[in-house]
Every structure is written in C-alpha cells, then in structure tokens.
Design a protein around this motif. Structure first.
Motif, PDB file in Angstrom:
ATOM      1  N   VAL A  12      40.581 -43.204  73.040  1.00 59.15           N
ATOM      2  CA  VAL A  12      40.916 -42.354  71.836  1.00 59.15           C
ATOM      3  C   VAL A  12      41.591 -43.102  71.044  1.00 59.15           C
ATOM      4  O   VAL A  12      41.528 -43.003  69.759  1.00 59.15           O
ATOM      5  N   ASP A  13      42.475 -44.102  71.398  1.00 60.27           N
ATOM      6  CA  ASP A  13      43.281 -45.014  70.333  1.00 60.27           C
ATOM      7  C   ASP A  13      42.798 -45.919  69.802  1.00 60.27           C
ATOM      8  O   ASP A  13      43.090 -46.697  69.033  1.00 60.27           O
ATOM      9  N   ALA A  14      41.467 -46.122  70.199  1.00 58.62           N
ATOM     10  CA  ALA A  14      40.558 -47.199  69.508  1.00 58.62           C
ATOM     11  C   ALA A  14      39.561 -46.614  68.559  1.00 58.62           C
ATOM     12  O   ALA A  14      38.616 -47.342  67.909  1.00 58.62           O
ATOM     13  N   ILE A  15      39.678 -45.272  67.963  1.00 58.52           N
ATOM     14  CA  ILE A  15      38.894 -44.728  67.070  1.00 58.52           C
ATOM     15  C   ILE A  15      39.610 -44.307  65.737  1.00 58.52           C
ATOM     16  O   ILE A  15      40.764 -43.786  65.864  1.00 58.52           O
ATOM     17  N   SER A  16      38.957 -44.791  64.733  1.00 59.51           N
ATOM     18  CA  SER A  16      39.605 -44.614  63.434  1.00 59.51           C
ATOM     19  C   SER A  16      39.044 -43.321  62.722  1.00 59.51           C
ATOM     20  O   SER A  16      37.399 -43.547  62.973  1.00 59.51           O
ATOM     21  N   VAL A  17      39.405 -42.177  62.230  1.00 53.57           N
ATOM     22  CA  VAL A  17      38.752 -41.220  61.380  1.00 53.57           C
ATOM     23  C   VAL A  17      38.599 -41.609  60.063  1.00 53.57           C
ATOM     24  O   VAL A  17      39.449 -41.823  59.345  1.00 53.57           O
ATOM     25  N   LEU A  18      37.363 -41.690  59.546  1.00 52.23           N
ATOM     26  CA  LEU A  18      37.029 -42.477  58.273  1.00 52.23           C
ATOM     27  C   LEU A  18      37.343 -41.255  57.123  1.00 52.23           C
ATOM     28  O   LEU A  18      37.603 -41.392  56.172  1.00 52.23           O
ATOM     29  N   ASN A  19      36.979 -39.845  57.601  1.00 53.67           N
ATOM     30  CA  ASN A  19      36.910 -39.169  56.539  1.00 53.67           C
ATOM     31  C   ASN A  19      37.415 -37.717  57.243  1.00 53.67           C
ATOM     32  O   ASN A  19      37.081 -36.726  57.422  1.00 53.67           O
ATOM     33  N   PRO A  20      38.831 -37.771  57.304  1.00 53.93           N
ATOM     34  CA  PRO A  20      39.445 -36.564  57.939  1.00 53.93           C
ATOM     35  C   PRO A  20      39.328 -35.267  57.156  1.00 53.93           C
ATOM     36  O   PRO A  20      39.325 -35.317  55.924  1.00 53.93           O
ATOM     37  N   ARG A  21      39.510 -34.453  57.917  1.00 51.33           N
ATOM     38  CA  ARG A  21      39.455 -32.837  57.315  1.00 51.33           C
ATOM     39  C   ARG A  21      40.720 -32.080  57.924  1.00 51.33           C
ATOM     40  O   ARG A  21      40.829 -32.472  59.291  1.00 51.33           O
ATOM     41  N   VAL A  22      41.097 -31.045  57.441  1.00 52.43           N
ATOM     42  CA  VAL A  22      42.141 -30.309  57.706  1.00 52.43           C
ATOM     43  C   VAL A  22      41.406 -29.021  58.344  1.00 52.43           C
ATOM     44  O   VAL A  22      40.476 -28.695  58.177  1.00 52.43           O
ATOM     45  N   ARG A  23      41.766 -28.717  59.472  1.00 47.35           N
ATOM     46  CA  ARG A  23      41.161 -27.505  60.252  1.00 47.35           C
ATOM     47  C   ARG A  23      42.231 -26.545  60.640  1.00 47.35           C
ATOM     48  O   ARG A  23      43.401 -26.516  60.629  1.00 47.35           O
ATOM     49  N   ASN A  24      41.632 -25.259  60.790  1.00 47.71           N
ATOM     50  CA  ASN A  24      42.359 -24.055  61.157  1.00 47.71           C
ATOM     51  C   ASN A  24      42.940 -24.229  62.469  1.00 47.71           C
ATOM     52  O   ASN A  24      42.141 -24.339  63.337  1.00 47.71           O
ATOM     53  N   LYS A  25      44.379 -23.721  62.482  1.00 52.71           N
ATOM     54  CA  LYS A  25      44.968 -23.991  63.762  1.00 52.71           C
ATOM     55  C   LYS A  25      44.432 -23.098  64.930  1.00 52.71           C
ATOM     56  O   LYS A  25      44.669 -23.606  65.970  1.00 52.71           O
ATOM     57  N   ARG A  26      44.118 -22.026  64.420  1.00 48.58           N
ATOM     58  CA  ARG A  26      43.714 -21.066  65.597  1.00 48.58           C
ATOM     59  C   ARG A  26      42.149 -21.583  66.095  1.00 48.58           C
ATOM     60  O   ARG A  26      42.131 -21.589  67.249  1.00 48.58           O
ATOM     61  N   VAL A  27      41.595 -21.858  65.234  1.00 50.23           N
ATOM     62  CA  VAL A  27      40.186 -22.465  65.547  1.00 50.23           C
ATOM     63  C   VAL A  27      40.334 -23.734  66.494  1.00 50.23           C
ATOM     64  O   VAL A  27      39.564 -23.742  67.646  1.00 50.23           O
ATOM     65  N   PHE A  28      41.163 -24.596  66.030  1.00 50.05           N
ATOM     66  CA  PHE A  28      41.485 -25.708  66.744  1.00 50.05           C
ATOM     67  C   PHE A  28      41.874 -25.326  68.105  1.00 50.05           C
ATOM     68  O   PHE A  28      41.471 -25.935  69.003  1.00 50.05           O
ATOM     69  N   GLN A  29      42.714 -24.526  68.193  1.00 49.30           N
ATOM     70  CA  GLN A  29      43.294 -23.907  69.490  1.00 49.30           C
ATOM     71  C   GLN A  29      42.404 -23.679  70.377  1.00 49.30           C
ATOM     72  O   GLN A  29      42.321 -23.890  71.817  1.00 49.30           O
ATOM     73  N   GLU A  30      41.333 -22.994  69.829  1.00 50.55           N
ATOM     74  CA  GLU A  30      40.145 -22.294  70.581  1.00 50.55           C
ATOM     75  C   GLU A  30      39.294 -23.415  71.137  1.00 50.55           C
ATOM     76  O   GLU A  30      39.039 -23.353  72.479  1.00 50.55           O
ATOM     77  N   LEU A  31      39.204 -24.447  70.425  1.00 53.93           N
ATOM     78  CA  LEU A  31      38.566 -25.685  70.773  1.00 53.93           C
ATOM     79  C   LEU A  31      39.156 -26.556  71.983  1.00 53.93           C
ATOM     80  O   LEU A  31      38.438 -26.774  72.880  1.00 53.93           O
ATOM     81  N   VAL A  32      40.294 -26.395  71.715  1.00 55.03           N
ATOM     82  CA  VAL A  32      41.121 -27.209  73.033  1.00 55.03           C
ATOM     83  C   VAL A  32      40.970 -26.615  74.178  1.00 55.03           C
ATOM     84  O   VAL A  32      40.742 -26.988  75.185  1.00 55.03           O
ATOM     85  N   THR A  33      41.300 -24.973  74.075  1.00 54.13           N
ATOM     86  CA  THR A  33      41.108 -24.350  75.164  1.00 54.13           C
ATOM     87  C   THR A  33      39.789 -24.441  76.085  1.00 54.13           C
ATOM     88  O   THR A  33      39.649 -24.554  77.126  1.00 54.13           O
ATOM     89  N   SER A  34      38.805 -24.338  75.114  1.00 54.38           N
ATOM     90  CA  SER A  34      37.370 -24.234  75.777  1.00 54.38           C
ATOM     91  C   SER A  34      37.050 -25.657  76.541  1.00 54.38           C
ATOM     92  O   SER A  34      36.444 -25.603  77.499  1.00 54.38           O
ATOM     93  N   ILE A  35      37.598 -26.789  75.695  1.00 55.31           N
ATOM     94  CA  ILE A  35      37.368 -28.301  76.267  1.00 55.31           C
ATOM     95  C   ILE A  35      38.101 -28.274  77.516  1.00 55.31           C
ATOM     96  O   ILE A  35      37.663 -28.785  78.636  1.00 55.31           O
ATOM     97  N   GLU A  36      39.414 -27.621  77.443  1.00 55.38           N
ATOM     98  CA  GLU A  36      40.186 -27.563  78.915  1.00 55.38           C
ATOM     99  C   GLU A  36      39.550 -26.852  79.939  1.00 55.38           C
ATOM    100  O   GLU A  36      39.546 -27.493  81.175  1.00 55.38           O
TER     101      GLU A  36
END
Length: 116
Positions: A12-36
């Motif tokens: 993961v530390d070898a990857i550069s984000v070229l076009n970053p975007r801001v995400r909704n914290k609640r939606v992001f936490q749902e993604l983290v929980t789903s992947i977990e």
C-alpha cells in the motif's frame, strides 16, 4: 472467452493517488467495516511507470484507504499498462461515476460551458 486480469499483491505504501477525492466519513467507515467482515470484493487498479517501483492508482482510492485504515500492508491490485494522462482520465471517470451529480456539476467537472 474473456481474459482474466493478473491480480497481484501490491504494498500500500508503493501506491500514489493521482486524483484524490474527499469522501463521506460515514460511507467510508461502512466500506472499512465491509472489507473487514467480508474481504475485498474487487481489486484496485494501478499502473506502474516504466523504470519505477511505485504505482499510480487508477481506480479504488476508497478501498486502498480502507486497507490502510485496517493496518494492511498489501492490497490485491490489477496492474494495467497506461500512460499517466490516461490514468488521470480513468480516475476522473471513476470519480464522476460514483457520485450522483446534477447535470450542471457534470458539465463543470469536464470543463464545458453550459448553454444559456
């Protein structure tokens, strides 16, 4: 018959984000929980510049950030051969496809002037 993409584990530390975007914290936490709980359903997409050890992220910023939040050192990735400009365009298209935009927002995002 379709070609099966080559999926590799990338640091993961070898990857550069070229076009970053801001995400909704609640939606992001749902993604983290789903992947977990369920694991990663779709690998990210990256491109490696010739002669470099790093990768440019094409698609999957949220998944990448979720893996980082979960303390993972590597993430499954599809590696494509694409020029940096093409990576920016693919990333922009992905970002635009994820959001529910108004027509005016879409026109502004691609740099066109709306008709009066």
């Amino acid at each position: 018959m379709t070609d099966t993409p080559d999926i590799r584990l990338i640091a993961v530390d070898a990857i550069s984000v070229l076009n970053p975007r801001v995400r909704n914290k609640r939606v992001f936490q749902e993604l983290v929980t789903s992947i977990e709980r369920l694991g990663l359903k779709k690998p990210i997409t990256v491109s490696q510049r010739p002669g470099r050890q790093r990768y440019d992220l094409v698609c999957g910023q949220g998944r990448l950030e979720a893996f980082i939040a979960l303390g993972q050192a590597e993430i499954p990735a599809i590696i494509i051969d694409a020029a940096e400009d093409d990576c920016f365009v693919m990333s922009l298209v992905e970002n635009l496809a994820r959001r529910q935009h108004t027509p005016l927002e879409l026109v502004r995002a691609i740099g066109l002037r709306p008709l009066k």
